[in-house]
Design an enzyme around this catalytic site. Structure first.
Site, PDB file in Angstrom:
ATOM      1  N   CYS A  86       0.924  -1.079  -0.079  1.00  0.00           N
ATOM      2  CA  CYS A  86      -0.004  -0.127   0.003  1.00  0.00           C
ATOM      3  C   CYS A  86       0.818   1.287   0.017  1.00  0.00           C
ATOM      4  CB  CYS A  86      -0.858   0.173   1.294  1.00  0.00           C
ATOM      5  SG  CYS A  86      -2.014   1.405   1.266  1.00  0.00           S
ATOM      6  N   HIS A 127      -9.318  -4.278  -1.324  1.00  0.00           N
ATOM      7  CA  HIS A 127      -8.201  -3.420  -0.361  1.00  0.00           C
ATOM      8  C   HIS A 127      -8.618  -1.903  -0.419  1.00  0.00           C
ATOM      9  CE1 HIS A 127      -3.988  -2.614   0.407  1.00  0.00           C
ATOM     10  NE2 HIS A 127      -4.510  -1.155   0.046  1.00  0.00           N
ATOM     11  N   GLU A 128      -9.182  -1.342  -1.278  1.00  0.00           N
ATOM     12  CA  GLU A 128      -9.710  -0.074  -1.410  1.00  0.00           C
ATOM     13  C   GLU A 128     -10.917   0.060  -0.745  1.00  0.00           C
ATOM     14  OE1 GLU A 128      -7.311   1.706  -1.955  1.00  0.00           O
ATOM     15  OE2 GLU A 128      -6.283   0.492  -3.209  1.00  0.00           O
ATOM     16  N   HIS A 131      -9.930   0.422   2.984  1.00  0.00           N
ATOM     17  CA  HIS A 131      -9.749   1.653   3.258  1.00  0.00           C
ATOM     18  C   HIS A 131     -10.693   2.668   3.430  1.00  0.00           C
ATOM     19  CE1 HIS A 131      -5.256   2.492   2.936  1.00  0.00           C
ATOM     20  NE2 HIS A 131      -5.261   1.713   1.688  1.00  0.00           N
TER      21      HIS A 131
END
Length: 137
Positions: A86, A127-128, A131
C-alpha cells in the site's frame, strides 16, 4: 490535481463518509494521483489523498481506471490469503481476500451500478473498500 499520499494511520483508520455530487472533484483528484503512481499502484481510496469520502479508483483488467462512489460488497466467493502493499504503508502485509466479488456502487454520473469482478481487480477493490471502512492491511 495530484495530491500527496496520506500516511498518518490515525487518519486512515477512521471510516469515510458517503460521497455525493459535491465530491466529484475528489474523484478526479484520486484518478490524477493514481495515474502518477502507476505501475507501482493499482488502486487508491480517497482517504489516501487526505479526503475522508467513500470513493475508490482501481485499474481494471482492461487497464482502465474504474471510479466507484460508495462501493460495498454484495457477495463474495473463494477466500484466499495473500500479501499486499500500500502506498500509505511500508512493506507487504497479510490480507484475506476473495477470488470473485459482486460490488454495488455509484458511478461518476451518480447512477447505481453493480459489477462482478475477479482476480487482481477484485483484490484491488477489496483493498480500497477496506480503506473506506478505516481498515488497514
Amino acid at each position: 490535481m495530484i495530491r500527496p499520499i496520506m500516511k498518518m494511520q490515525v487518519f486512515l483508520q477512521q471510516p469515510c463518509a458517503d460521497a455525493g455530487a459535491s465530491d466529484l472533484a475528489i474523484a478526479q483528484d484520486l484518478v490524477d494521483t493514481l495515474k502518477i503512481h502507476r505501475p507501482a499502484c493499482v488502486g487508491m481510496a480517497a482517504n489516501m489523498i487526505g479526503k475522508r469520502k467513500r470513493i475508490i479508483a482501481v485499474v481494471d483488467d482492461d487497464n482502465q481506471i474504474l471510479v466507484m462512489l460508495n462501493p460495498y460488497l454484495i457477495h463474495w466467493w473463494g477466500e484466499y490469503e495473500t500479501k499486499e502493499g500500500c502506498l500509505s504503508l511500508e512493506g507487504l502485509r497479510p490480507a484475506k481476500r476473495y477470488k470473485r466479488i459482486q460490488v454495488g456502487y455509484e458511478d461518476t454520473l451518480l447512477r447505481s451500478c453493480m459489477g462482478e469482478f475477479t482476480g487482481r481487480t477484485a483484490q484491488a477493490i477489496q483493498h480500497e473498500i477496506d480503506h473506506t471502512n478505516g481498515i488497514l492491511i
